[in-house]
Design a protein around this motif. Structure first.
Motif, PDB file in Angstrom:
ATOM      1  N   PHE A  44       0.836  -1.184  -0.174  1.00  0.00           N
ATOM      2  CA  PHE A  44      -0.071   0.114  -0.085  1.00  0.00           C
ATOM      3  C   PHE A  44       0.933   1.184  -0.110  1.00  0.00           C
ATOM      4  O   PHE A  44       1.947   1.178   0.293  1.00  0.00           O
ATOM      5  CB  PHE A  44      -0.823  -0.012   1.186  1.00  0.00           C
ATOM      6  N   PHE A  45       0.381   2.276  -0.201  1.00  0.00           N
ATOM      7  CA  PHE A  45       0.941   3.582  -0.322  1.00  0.00           C
ATOM      8  C   PHE A  45       1.305   4.003   1.019  1.00  0.00           C
ATOM      9  O   PHE A  45       0.192   4.303   1.736  1.00  0.00           O
ATOM     10  CB  PHE A  45       0.248   4.844  -1.207  1.00  0.00           C
ATOM     11  N   ASP A  46       2.536   4.333   1.420  1.00  0.00           N
ATOM     12  CA  ASP A  46       2.642   5.004   2.624  1.00  0.00           C
ATOM     13  C   ASP A  46       3.129   6.557   2.573  1.00  0.00           C
ATOM     14  O   ASP A  46       3.996   7.031   1.708  1.00  0.00           O
ATOM     15  CB  ASP A  46       4.175   4.362   3.297  1.00  0.00           C
ATOM     16  N   PRO A  47       2.085   7.302   2.906  1.00  0.00           N
ATOM     17  CA  PRO A  47       2.276   8.861   2.872  1.00  0.00           C
ATOM     18  C   PRO A  47       3.604   9.576   3.423  1.00  0.00           C
ATOM     19  O   PRO A  47       3.880  10.218   3.053  1.00  0.00           O
ATOM     20  CB  PRO A  47       1.112   9.357   3.570  1.00  0.00           C
ATOM     21  N   THR A  48       4.123   8.578   4.631  1.00  0.00           N
ATOM     22  CA  THR A  48       5.231   9.096   5.321  1.00  0.00           C
ATOM     23  C   THR A  48       6.493   8.941   4.488  1.00  0.00           C
ATOM     24  O   THR A  48       7.511   9.796   4.595  1.00  0.00           O
ATOM     25  CB  THR A  48       5.642   8.471   6.661  1.00  0.00           C
ATOM     26  N   SER A  49       6.595   7.773   3.675  1.00  0.00           N
ATOM     27  CA  SER A  49       7.675   7.822   2.671  1.00  0.00           C
ATOM     28  C   SER A  49       7.626   8.038   1.127  1.00  0.00           C
ATOM     29  O   SER A  49       8.425   8.001   0.497  1.00  0.00           O
ATOM     30  CB  SER A  49       8.437   6.299   2.933  1.00  0.00           C
ATOM     31  N   ASN A  50       6.236   8.271   0.908  1.00  0.00           N
ATOM     32  CA  ASN A  50       5.888   8.469  -0.444  1.00  0.00           C
ATOM     33  C   ASN A  50       6.439   7.439  -1.440  1.00  0.00           C
ATOM     34  O   ASN A  50       6.825   7.712  -2.763  1.00  0.00           O
ATOM     35  CB  ASN A  50       6.570   9.763  -0.935  1.00  0.00           C
ATOM     36  N   ALA A  51       6.025   6.122  -0.898  1.00  0.00           N
ATOM     37  CA  ALA A  51       6.496   4.960  -1.656  1.00  0.00           C
ATOM     38  C   ALA A  51       5.434   3.759  -1.234  1.00  0.00           C
ATOM     39  O   ALA A  51       4.685   3.724  -0.409  1.00  0.00           O
ATOM     40  CB  ALA A  51       7.793   4.438  -1.394  1.00  0.00           C
ATOM     41  N   GLN A  52       5.468   2.814  -2.263  1.00  0.00           N
ATOM     42  CA  GLN A  52       4.800   1.343  -2.009  1.00  0.00           C
ATOM     43  C   GLN A  52       5.521   0.641  -1.023  1.00  0.00           C
ATOM     44  O   GLN A  52       6.718   0.187  -1.236  1.00  0.00           O
ATOM     45  CB  GLN A  52       4.590   0.739  -3.214  1.00  0.00           C
ATOM     46  N   VAL A  53       4.998   0.229   0.127  1.00  0.00           N
ATOM     47  CA  VAL A  53       5.576  -0.403   1.178  1.00  0.00           C
ATOM     48  C   VAL A  53       4.658  -1.746   1.293  1.00  0.00           C
ATOM     49  O   VAL A  53       3.600  -1.645   1.462  1.00  0.00           O
ATOM     50  CB  VAL A  53       5.559   0.461   2.463  1.00  0.00           C
ATOM     51  N   SER A  54       5.444  -2.717   1.695  1.00  0.00           N
ATOM     52  CA  SER A  54       4.683  -4.128   1.861  1.00  0.00           C
ATOM     53  C   SER A  54       3.888  -4.020   3.444  1.00  0.00           C
ATOM     54  O   SER A  54       4.660  -3.334   4.101  1.00  0.00           O
ATOM     55  CB  SER A  54       5.390  -5.383   1.476  1.00  0.00           C
ATOM     56  N   ALA A  55       2.993  -4.812   3.618  1.00  0.00           N
ATOM     57  CA  ALA A  55       2.632  -5.060   5.028  1.00  0.00           C
ATOM     58  C   ALA A  55       3.350  -5.418   5.800  1.00  0.00           C
ATOM     59  O   ALA A  55       3.456  -4.835   7.142  1.00  0.00           O
ATOM     60  CB  ALA A  55       1.266  -5.852   4.969  1.00  0.00           C
ATOM     61  N   VAL A  56       4.447  -6.338   5.673  1.00  0.00           N
ATOM     62  CA  VAL A  56       5.369  -6.703   6.865  1.00  0.00           C
ATOM     63  C   VAL A  56       6.385  -5.750   6.807  1.00  0.00           C
ATOM     64  O   VAL A  56       6.718  -5.573   8.138  1.00  0.00           O
ATOM     65  CB  VAL A  56       5.980  -8.209   6.212  1.00  0.00           C
ATOM     66  N   ALA A  57       6.699  -5.007   5.962  1.00  0.00           N
ATOM     67  CA  ALA A  57       7.926  -4.040   6.257  1.00  0.00           C
ATOM     68  C   ALA A  57       7.271  -3.094   6.868  1.00  0.00           C
ATOM     69  O   ALA A  57       8.070  -2.438   7.795  1.00  0.00           O
ATOM     70  CB  ALA A  57       8.328  -3.623   4.592  1.00  0.00           C
ATOM     71  N   ARG A  58       5.906  -2.849   6.681  1.00  0.00           N
ATOM     72  CA  ARG A  58       5.497  -1.396   7.448  1.00  0.00           C
ATOM     73  C   ARG A  58       5.217  -2.169   8.971  1.00  0.00           C
ATOM     74  O   ARG A  58       5.538  -1.123   9.986  1.00  0.00           O
ATOM     75  CB  ARG A  58       4.156  -0.978   6.864  1.00  0.00           C
ATOM     76  N   PHE A  59       4.906  -3.199   9.265  1.00  0.00           N
ATOM     77  CA  PHE A  59       4.685  -3.688  10.423  1.00  0.00           C
ATOM     78  C   PHE A  59       6.066  -3.585  11.177  1.00  0.00           C
ATOM     79  O   PHE A  59       6.255  -3.271  12.359  1.00  0.00           O
ATOM     80  CB  PHE A  59       4.132  -5.181  10.617  1.00  0.00           C
ATOM     81  N   TYR A  60       7.018  -4.076  10.605  1.00  0.00           N
ATOM     82  CA  TYR A  60       8.492  -4.054  11.149  1.00  0.00           C
ATOM     83  C   TYR A  60       8.921  -2.527  11.281  1.00  0.00           C
ATOM     84  O   TYR A  60       9.616  -2.291  12.289  1.00  0.00           O
ATOM     85  CB  TYR A  60       9.475  -4.693  10.340  1.00  0.00           C
ATOM     86  N   GLY A  61       8.558  -1.518  10.678  1.00  0.00           N
ATOM     87  CA  GLY A  61       8.636  -0.250  10.699  1.00  0.00           C
ATOM     88  C   GLY A  61       8.209   0.286  11.802  1.00  0.00           C
ATOM     89  O   GLY A  61       8.889   0.904  12.669  1.00  0.00           O
ATOM     90  N   TYR A  62       6.903  -0.131  12.055  1.00  0.00           N
ATOM     91  CA  TYR A  62       6.130   0.530  13.394  1.00  0.00           C
ATOM     92  C   TYR A  62       6.743  -0.212  14.327  1.00  0.00           C
ATOM     93  O   TYR A  62       7.024   0.480  15.655  1.00  0.00           O
ATOM     94  CB  TYR A  62       4.659   0.065  13.263  1.00  0.00           C
ATOM     95  N   LEU A  63       7.097  -1.349  14.378  1.00  0.00           N
ATOM     96  CA  LEU A  63       7.718  -1.974  15.547  1.00  0.00           C
ATOM     97  C   LEU A  63       9.127  -1.566  16.015  1.00  0.00           C
ATOM     98  O   LEU A  63       9.341  -1.279  17.179  1.00  0.00           O
ATOM     99  CB  LEU A  63       7.856  -3.519  15.272  1.00  0.00           C
ATOM    100  N   SER A  64       9.878  -1.233  14.861  1.00  0.00           N
ATOM    101  CA  SER A  64      11.251  -0.508  15.226  1.00  0.00           C
ATOM    102  C   SER A  64      10.838   0.836  15.596  1.00  0.00           C
ATOM    103  O   SER A  64      11.836   1.638  16.642  1.00  0.00           O
ATOM    104  CB  SER A  64      12.017  -0.379  13.929  1.00  0.00           C
ATOM    105  N   MET A  65       9.898   1.480  15.452  1.00  0.00           N
ATOM    106  CA  MET A  65       9.597   2.896  15.754  1.00  0.00           C
ATOM    107  C   MET A  65       9.175   2.603  17.499  1.00  0.00           C
ATOM    108  O   MET A  65       9.673   3.422  18.177  1.00  0.00           O
ATOM    109  CB  MET A  65       8.459   3.637  15.242  1.00  0.00           C
TER     110      MET A  65
END
Length: 256
Positions: free
Chosen positions: A114-135
């Motif tokens: 899906f489109f991530d407005p914070t990075s202006n790029a297409q990000v997969s669900a698993v990568a976004r989950f790991y990104g939120y977890l790292s945050m």
């Protein structure tokens, strides 16, 4: 009538202005501080507060005249050092998200992008989950305080009147590029091995029982095992992230 000489104004403003510019540059790039949810006025006010609070530690900083020939170089150096610190911290999050991309690719979930407005790029669900977890992990381990400490300690290695080009050469940010891919692979390696074993098992089953529709069975099995593997390996994510933070600051030459 009270009058102030120009040298007095410079002596008062110089110790506060240059740390303010460096901290503001960090806040414009570093994760959590650079989020769109944080207003620009809040970043400016927080940067000024941090610069003001650090005056007790930065008491011996050189004074750079605001209208002198070194003022432009000092501004460029503060912005460059601040951006370098924020970029090094952002690379840690990029490594975690890349590990999520690799895991999602092995699980077959990379189509769930899906489109991530914070990075202006297409990000997969698993990568976004790991990104939120790292945050969240960044906040739990007081990573925001580590960033502020790194900014304050950077004035010992990169003083305000230093050489701009020499500071860029000492940062060695290019070393973080190789560490990005290496660290992402190491974090994703347990899941890669697990899912590779699952795929090998499914391949053997398809040879033993050809009448079984392996495409209909393989995806639910891979997805279920992948989710269980993620739940089992998440507690082990803290140490690699801490090591990456330490490596990022060591690359910049900042020691706590």
């Amino acid at each position: 009538m009270i009058t102030f000489a120009e040298s007095q104004l410079v002596a008062w403003l110089s110790p506060l202005l240059w740390p303010f510019l460096r901290v503001l540059a960090v806040f414009s790039v570093a994760p959590l501080f650079s989020m769109r949810a944080v207003p620009a006025r809040a970043r400016i006010g927080l940067a000024f507060f941090v610069a003001l609070s650090a005056q007790a530690v930065l008491a011996d900083q050189p004074v750079v005249a605001l209208n002198g020939p070194g003022a432009l170089g000092a501004v460029a150096q503060q912005v460059a050092v601040g951006l370098a610190i924020g970029f090094a911290v952002r690379l840690v999050f990029a490594a975690v998200e890349m590990a999520g991309e690799v895991i999602g690719l092995q699980m077959g979930l990379n189509f769930a992008a899906f489109f991530d407005p914070t990075s202006n790029a297409q990000v997969s669900a698993v990568a976004r989950f790991y990104g939120y977890l790292s945050m969240l992990l960044f906040v739990v381990i007081n990573g925001h305080l580590m960033v502020l400490m790194a900014v304050v300690e950077s004035f010992q290695r990169f003083p305000t009147d230093g050489n701009f080009l020499q500071a860029l050469a000492q940062m060695r940010l290019y070393e973080m590029g190789g560490a990005l891919f290496t660290s992402a692979l190491w974090m994703a390696l347990p899941m890669i091995a697990l899912l590779l074993f699952v795929n090998l098992t499914l391949g053997i089953i398809s040879r033993v029982a050809p009448q079984m529709n392996i495409y209909a069975v393989g995806f639910p099995v891979t997805l279920s095992v992948g989710l269980l593997g993620i739940a089992a390996t998440l507690p082990m994510l803290e140490q690699p992230v801490l090591k990456l933070f330490q490596q990022a600051f060591d690359t910049l030459g900042i020691q706590f």
